[in-house]
Scaffold this motif. Structure first.
Motif, short mmCIF file in Angstrom:
data_model
loop_
_atom_site.label_atom_id
_atom_site.label_comp_id
_atom_site.label_asym_id
_atom_site.label_seq_id
_atom_site.Cartn_x
_atom_site.Cartn_y
_atom_site.Cartn_z
N ILE A 205 0.66 -1.37 -0.19
CA ILE A 205 0.12 0.51 0.55
C ILE A 205 0.65 1.40 0.26
N TRP A 206 0.20 1.79 -0.98
CA TRP A 206 1.78 3.82 -1.14
C TRP A 206 1.07 4.80 -1.07
N GLU A 207 1.22 5.78 -0.35
CA GLU A 207 0.71 6.87 -0.47
C GLU A 207 1.29 7.72 -1.00
N TRP A 208 0.47 9.37 -1.31
CA TRP A 208 2.00 10.40 -1.48
C TRP A 208 0.53 11.47 -1.76
N GLN A 209 0.97 12.57 -1.98
CA GLN A 209 0.22 14.00 -2.09
C GLN A 209 0.58 14.61 -3.74
N THR A 215 -4.16 13.33 -1.25
CA THR A 215 -3.60 12.60 -1.32
C THR A 215 -4.17 11.27 -2.16
N TYR A 216 -3.19 10.61 -2.94
CA TYR A 216 -4.09 9.39 -3.27
C TYR A 216 -2.35 8.11 -3.00
N ARG A 217 -3.86 6.82 -2.96
CA ARG A 217 -3.51 6.13 -2.52
C ARG A 217 -3.79 4.48 -3.24
N SER A 219 -3.37 0.59 -3.53
CA SER A 219 -3.62 -0.86 -3.26
C SER A 219 -2.39 -1.70 -4.23
N TRP A 232 -7.29 4.63 -3.97
CA TRP A 232 -8.26 6.06 -3.22
C TRP A 232 -7.99 7.16 -3.34
N ALA A 285 6.06 8.88 -3.28
CA ALA A 285 4.75 6.90 -2.28
C ALA A 285 5.72 6.75 -1.28
#
Length: 289
Positions: A205-209, A215-217, A219, A232, A285
């Motif tokens: 699961i990766w998340e970045w702005q 905010t993007y996420r 999986s 998401w 990310a």
């Protein structure tokens, strides 16, 4: 060249080989891909060992096709696993000024390769070692060439995926990698040549702005170079329209309802996915629990 007694085949590998139509202990090699294999002169009496992969030199045309398929340049370090008389490495050194390392378990072949490199004047670019290809350090390679049986390719596959850097190219004469499908395949006469590019590991699961504050996420699940997953945006479900992985480059296209798809091109670097193109991604990310 490699000794069968030096490795064990687990049940999972046996099942995969059978699914591919490979019969254990069947070395008839009757497929048209293997017409160039001539075993009439094959003998192991001089080296005193029984070898699973007999010495069968690659035709000059195939050598050049492999080097072209791998896109070898002077910036590369080429490892030839089962190098025989060293002709692939010598050609890469002569024509492309590439450095190379040849590994073979047969000391007679290694001696021939060293003499050949010296005769052609490229001994400063190539090194040959008598060693076990299942144990030798291959981490410095940017290109790997193979002319081994498929059963040995499959056994070698975990080492290639775990120890080589993303983006490393692998080319094989005639034999494939089981269910790891090649990134590219071509014919040279009646012979199949295969190319794989080592993929980065992106499962998780990766998340970045982004620069507009979203905010993007994502999986992601991965099998070799093939990636699927879910996405998401600001905690709301979105569609992951596209996920393409080539070496250390990951392209993701994410779309929220009734909006245009947003494309990110990221490079896998130091356990982060950093922007490789554009200015939309504000932060790398990072993998989250």
């Amino acid at each position: 060249m490699y000794n069968q007694s030096d490795f064990n085949i687990d049940d999972e590998m046996i099942d995969e080989l059978r699914d591919l139509g490979y019969e254990l202990n069947d070395y008839s090699l009757s497929d048209s891909d293997f017409r160039d294999l001539d075993f009439d002169g094959y003998s192991t009496e001089d080296s005193g060992m029984i070898l699973d992969v007999p010495y069968v030199p690659s035709d000059e045309k195939i050598v050049h096709s492999l080097l072209n398929l791998a896109e070898v340049t002077s910036e590369d370090t080429l490892y030839d696993l089962g190098c025989g008389d060293g002709r692939i490495l010598v050609a890469a050194a002569l024509e492309r000024n590439a450095h190379g390392v040849g590994i073979d378990i047969d000391p007679m072949r290694i001696n021939e390769a060293i003499e050949y490199a010296g005769h052609t004047g490229v001994e400063h670019l190539v090194h040959f070692a008598e060693a076990d290809l299942m144990e030798v350090d291959i981490s410095a390679a940017t290109v790997v060439t193979l002319y081994l049986l498929d059963i040995i390719n499959i056994k070698l596959r975990p080492r290639l995926l775990d120890e080589l850097l993303p983006g490393t190219r692998i080319v094989s004469h005639a034999f494939n990698m089981g269910d790891w499908k090649p990134d590219q395949q071509q014919r040279c006469g009646s012979i199949n040549l295969y190319k794989w590019i080592i993929p980065a590991k992106v499962t998780g699961i990766w998340e970045w702005q982004t620069t507009n504050g979203d905010t993007y996420r994502v999986s992601l699940q991965q099998k070799y170079q093939y990636v699927t997953g879910t996405a998401w945006i600001n905690g709301q479900a979105a569609s992951l329209k596209n996920a393409l992985l080539r070496g250390d480059l990951l392209e993701l296209t994410v779309q929220a309802d009734n909006s245009r798809p947003i494309r990110f091109l990221m490079r896998c670097q130091a356990k982060q996915l950093v922007a490789a193109e554009g200015d939309l991604q504000a932060t790398p990310a990072v993998k989250i629990s």
